[in-house]
Write a protein that holds these residues in place. Structure first.
Motif, PDB file in Angstrom:
ATOM      1  N   ALA A 155      -0.608   4.071   2.947  1.00 39.62           N
ATOM      2  CA  ALA A 155      -1.611   4.328   3.983  1.00 39.62           C
ATOM      3  C   ALA A 155      -1.013   4.217   5.383  1.00 39.62           C
ATOM      4  O   ALA A 155      -1.396   4.965   6.291  1.00 39.62           O
ATOM      5  CB  ALA A 155      -2.781   3.372   3.828  1.00 39.62           C
ATOM      6  N   VAL A 156      -0.100   3.273   5.585  1.00 40.05           N
ATOM      7  CA  VAL A 156       0.568   3.150   6.890  1.00 40.05           C
ATOM      8  C   VAL A 156       1.278   4.462   7.225  1.00 40.05           C
ATOM      9  O   VAL A 156       1.132   5.022   8.327  1.00 40.05           O
ATOM     10  CB  VAL A 156       1.574   1.980   6.882  1.00 40.05           C
ATOM     11  CG1 VAL A 156       2.486   2.041   8.109  1.00 40.05           C
ATOM     12  CG2 VAL A 156       0.844   0.641   6.851  1.00 40.05           C
ATOM     13  N   GLN A 157       2.049   4.981   6.278  1.00 40.22           N
ATOM     14  CA  GLN A 157       2.823   6.199   6.530  1.00 40.22           C
ATOM     15  C   GLN A 157       1.933   7.428   6.686  1.00 40.22           C
ATOM     16  O   GLN A 157       2.139   8.246   7.582  1.00 40.22           O
ATOM     17  CB  GLN A 157       3.818   6.421   5.402  1.00 40.22           C
ATOM     18  CG  GLN A 157       4.887   5.347   5.302  1.00 40.22           C
ATOM     19  CD  GLN A 157       5.860   5.663   4.189  1.00 40.22           C
ATOM     20  OE1 GLN A 157       6.631   6.614   4.241  1.00 40.22           O
ATOM     21  NE2 GLN A 157       5.818   4.846   3.142  1.00 40.22           N
ATOM     22  N   LEU A 158       0.943   7.554   5.804  1.00 39.70           N
ATOM     23  CA  LEU A 158       0.061   8.719   5.901  1.00 39.70           C
ATOM     24  C   LEU A 158      -0.759   8.657   7.178  1.00 39.70           C
ATOM     25  O   LEU A 158      -0.970   9.683   7.840  1.00 39.70           O
ATOM     26  CB  LEU A 158      -0.852   8.797   4.681  1.00 39.70           C
ATOM     27  CG  LEU A 158      -1.780  10.020   4.624  1.00 39.70           C
ATOM     28  CD1 LEU A 158      -0.975  11.311   4.647  1.00 39.70           C
ATOM     29  CD2 LEU A 158      -2.673   9.968   3.396  1.00 39.70           C
ATOM     30  N   GLY A 159      -1.233   7.467   7.546  1.00 37.00           N
ATOM     31  CA  GLY A 159      -1.974   7.323   8.791  1.00 37.00           C
ATOM     32  C   GLY A 159      -1.156   7.758   9.996  1.00 37.00           C
ATOM     33  O   GLY A 159      -1.663   8.449  10.892  1.00 37.00           O
ATOM     34  N   LYS A 160       0.106   7.367  10.025  1.00 35.66           N
ATOM     35  CA  LYS A 160       0.987   7.804  11.105  1.00 35.66           C
ATOM     36  C   LYS A 160       1.144   9.321  11.096  1.00 35.66           C
ATOM     37  O   LYS A 160       1.097   9.973  12.143  1.00 35.66           O
ATOM     38  CB  LYS A 160       2.358   7.139  10.970  1.00 35.66           C
ATOM     39  CG  LYS A 160       2.389   5.678  11.391  1.00 35.66           C
ATOM     40  CD  LYS A 160       2.198   5.532  12.891  1.00 35.66           C
ATOM     41  CE  LYS A 160       3.361   6.133  13.676  1.00 35.66           C
ATOM     42  NZ  LYS A 160       3.153   6.007  15.148  1.00 35.66           N
ATOM     43  N   ALA A 161       1.320   9.899   9.925  1.00 36.67           N
ATOM     44  CA  ALA A 161       1.477  11.341   9.815  1.00 36.67           C
ATOM     45  C   ALA A 161       0.230  12.086  10.278  1.00 36.67           C
ATOM     46  O   ALA A 161       0.322  13.221  10.769  1.00 36.67           O
ATOM     47  CB  ALA A 161       1.814  11.723   8.377  1.00 36.67           C
ATOM     48  N   LEU A 162      -0.933  11.455  10.140  1.00 35.99           N
ATOM     49  CA  LEU A 162      -2.196  12.061  10.561  1.00 35.99           C
ATOM     50  C   LEU A 162      -2.497  11.832  12.038  1.00 35.99           C
ATOM     51  O   LEU A 162      -3.523  12.284  12.544  1.00 35.99           O
ATOM     52  CB  LEU A 162      -3.349  11.519   9.716  1.00 35.99           C
ATOM     53  CG  LEU A 162      -3.303  11.880   8.221  1.00 35.99           C
ATOM     54  CD1 LEU A 162      -4.356  11.099   7.447  1.00 35.99           C
ATOM     55  CD2 LEU A 162      -3.503  13.382   8.026  1.00 35.99           C
ATOM     56  N   GLY A 163      -1.618  11.105  12.717  1.00 37.37           N
ATOM     57  CA  GLY A 163      -1.758  10.938  14.157  1.00 37.37           C
ATOM     58  C   GLY A 163      -2.480   9.691  14.611  1.00 37.37           C
ATOM     59  O   GLY A 163      -2.809   9.553  15.796  1.00 37.37           O
ATOM     60  N   ALA A 164      -2.740   8.750  13.692  1.00 41.74           N
ATOM     61  CA  ALA A 164      -3.433   7.521  14.053  1.00 41.74           C
ATOM     62  C   ALA A 164      -2.465   6.500  14.642  1.00 41.74           C
ATOM     63  O   ALA A 164      -1.248   6.561  14.406  1.00 41.74           O
ATOM     64  CB  ALA A 164      -4.120   6.917  12.833  1.00 41.74           C
ATOM     65  N   THR A 165      -3.007   5.568  15.397  1.00 40.14           N
ATOM     66  CA  THR A 165      -2.262   4.378  15.799  1.00 40.14           C
ATOM     67  C   THR A 165      -2.500   3.339  14.713  1.00 40.14           C
ATOM     68  O   THR A 165      -3.641   2.933  14.477  1.00 40.14           O
ATOM     69  CB  THR A 165      -2.755   3.841  17.152  1.00 40.14           C
ATOM     70  OG1 THR A 165      -2.500   4.821  18.165  1.00 40.14           O
ATOM     71  CG2 THR A 165      -2.039   2.546  17.512  1.00 40.14           C
ATOM     72  N   VAL A 166      -1.430   2.930  14.027  1.00 39.42           N
ATOM     73  CA  VAL A 166      -1.567   2.122  12.822  1.00 39.42           C
ATOM     74  C   VAL A 166      -1.258   0.658  13.097  1.00 39.42           C
ATOM     75  O   VAL A 166      -0.184   0.322  13.617  1.00 39.42           O
ATOM     76  CB  VAL A 166      -0.648   2.645  11.703  1.00 39.42           C
ATOM     77  CG1 VAL A 166      -0.783   1.772  10.454  1.00 39.42           C
ATOM     78  CG2 VAL A 166      -0.991   4.090  11.365  1.00 39.42           C
ATOM     79  N   ILE A 167      -2.212  -0.185  12.730  1.00 39.64           N
ATOM     80  CA  ILE A 167      -2.043  -1.636  12.795  1.00 39.64           C
ATOM     81  C   ILE A 167      -1.940  -2.132  11.359  1.00 39.64           C
ATOM     82  O   ILE A 167      -2.868  -1.975  10.574  1.00 39.64           O
ATOM     83  CB  ILE A 167      -3.226  -2.318  13.500  1.00 39.64           C
ATOM     84  CG1 ILE A 167      -3.412  -1.747  14.911  1.00 39.64           C
ATOM     85  CG2 ILE A 167      -3.009  -3.827  13.558  1.00 39.64           C
ATOM     86  CD1 ILE A 167      -4.688  -2.225  15.601  1.00 39.64           C
ATOM     87  N   ALA A 168      -0.783  -2.694  11.004  1.00 38.44           N
ATOM     88  CA  ALA A 168      -0.545  -3.168   9.648  1.00 38.44           C
ATOM     89  C   ALA A 168      -0.797  -4.665   9.568  1.00 38.44           C
ATOM     90  O   ALA A 168      -0.404  -5.417  10.463  1.00 38.44           O
ATOM     91  CB  ALA A 168       0.884  -2.861   9.224  1.00 38.44           C
ATOM     92  N   VAL A 169      -1.448  -5.099   8.490  1.00 42.20           N
ATOM     93  CA  VAL A 169      -1.729  -6.518   8.269  1.00 42.20           C
ATOM     94  C   VAL A 169      -1.028  -6.956   6.991  1.00 42.20           C
ATOM     95  O   VAL A 169      -1.165  -6.327   5.937  1.00 42.20           O
ATOM     96  CB  VAL A 169      -3.241  -6.770   8.148  1.00 42.20           C
ATOM     97  CG1 VAL A 169      -3.511  -8.247   7.870  1.00 42.20           C
ATOM     98  CG2 VAL A 169      -3.961  -6.330   9.412  1.00 42.20           C
ATOM     99  N   ALA A 170      -0.249  -8.032   7.095  1.00 40.31           N
ATOM    100  CA  ALA A 170       0.450  -8.579   5.935  1.00 40.31           C
ATOM    101  C   ALA A 170       0.619 -10.080   6.151  1.00 40.31           C
ATOM    102  O   ALA A 170       0.291 -10.604   7.217  1.00 40.31           O
ATOM    103  CB  ALA A 170       1.800  -7.899   5.743  1.00 40.31           C
ATOM    104  N   GLY A 171       1.148 -10.775   5.141  1.00 40.03           N
ATOM    105  CA  GLY A 171       1.298 -12.216   5.230  1.00 40.03           C
ATOM    106  C   GLY A 171       2.741 -12.663   5.196  1.00 40.03           C
ATOM    107  O   GLY A 171       3.454 -12.418   4.214  1.00 40.03           O
ATOM    108  N   GLY A 172       3.217 -13.278   6.264  1.00 41.39           N
ATOM    109  CA  GLY A 172       4.575 -13.802   6.305  1.00 41.39           C
ATOM    110  C   GLY A 172       5.543 -12.891   7.029  1.00 41.39           C
ATOM    111  O   GLY A 172       5.324 -11.676   7.155  1.00 41.39           O
TER     112      GLY A 172
END
Length: 325
Positions: A155-172
């Protein structure tokens, strides 16, 4: 899988026979198979679409076509990848498997077997969420939970490809560094930072327009506090063990919505082929790529499934070709 239970007890190696593929299926000699959290759900008996065991695990695979039904668009010898017939009991952790013809594709030459095997489920799900069900448009803020995992990383990669500003959430730190490495514009460590506060800071108080949620539970509930007016939630999964607890009163007062996303093939095969071609065009153009993480040996499948509750960053893959006769 011989019964429901802990993977080390529920999974066993067995000899089976594959017949000629029926219409809508192609028979493939497996080189590699994609792995993920649904494997753990299946062994625990928590995957709602499956019946009782025994059945083969592994939702996706890549390999060489060895047999096709009459009228197939594939030919013996083609290098293909796709979604297996796991719902009928034929998974990818095997020497051979059946792929759904409508969800299979010719593997681009630059893709490794491991990349091809780990591509179908995550990227088809991301497409269903971000294009078909909760379309994200250029310039919008997209927040991806579980962004270091299989579904989230796609989703991070596809969102970027679709032109969105992507905020990723993960732990650590390790997982947040992984997210930055696959192209996220911003990264939030939900273990160390207040999600709603950071979302407000990163969006200038606007909030996120689309929330992509394969995690559910408390993390998703915290993320919803940072959703924008007219924001939309794509409900993808429940890696936390439970889905996002939606508050209909809050949805009403803050004017946001949620949509369930279960990626499945379009009823029109031509439409489904167009989906895969669009995704593969992004692969060929370098916009998206399977972020292969740990590659497991075939003999280690039970241990790999057990580890899916807390996987390493990236896409887990099983290399199967080495066990072929």
């Amino acid at each position: 899988m011989t019964r429901f239970g802990p993977p080390l007890e529920a999974l066993a190696l067995q000899d089976v026979t594959w017949g000629a593929p029926p219409p809508g299926r192609i028979l493939v000699r497996v080189r590699a198979a994609g792995a993920g959290f649904p494997d753990a759900m299946m062994t625990a008996g928590d995957f709602p679409l499956l019946g009782a065991p025994p059945f083969g695990l592994g939702e996706e695979a890549a390999g060489e076509v060895v047999a096709v039904p009459h009228g197939s668009r594939f030919a013996v010898g083609d290098r293909v990848a796709g979604i297996t017939g796991f719902l009928e009991g034929w998974g990818g952790y095997a020497n051979y498997t059946y792929l759904r013809e409508t969800s299979a594709f010719l593997v681009p030459g630059a893709m490794t077997d491991e990349e091809a095997a780990g591509f179908p489920i995550a990227f088809r799900t991301a497409y269903a969420g971000l294009v078909e069900r909760v379309p994200v448009t250029p310039g919008q803020y997209l927040l991806v939970l579980g962004a270091a995992g299989s579904s989230g990383a796609a989703a991070v990669q596809l969102g970027k490809a679709l032109g969105a500003t992507v905020i990723a959430v993960a732990g650590g730190e390790r997982k947040t560094a992984f997210c930055a490495g696959i192209g996220a514009d911003h990264v939030i460590d939900h273990r160390a930072e207040d999600l709603a506060v950071r979302i407000g800071e990163l969006t200038g108080g606007h909030g996120v327009d689309v929330l992509y949620d394969p995690v559910g539970g408390d993390t998703a509930a915290a993320a919803v506090r940072g959703i924008a007016r007219f924001g939309r939630i794509a409900l993808i999964g429940l890696a936390s063990g439970r889905t996002l607890p939606l508050d209909s009163s809050d949805m009403l007062l803050r004017n946001y919505s949620a949509a369930g996303v279960l990626a499945g093939p379009d009823k029109d095969p031509a439409v489904e082929r167009a989906v895969w071609e669009r995704l593969l065009a992004l692969v060929r153009g370098g916009a998206v790529r399977t972020p292969v993480g740990t590659v497991h040996d075939f003999a280690g499948v039970p241990e790999m499934v057990a580890a899916q509750h807390a996987p390493e960053p990236g896409k887990s893959v099983v290399r199967v070709a080495s066990v072929m006769a």
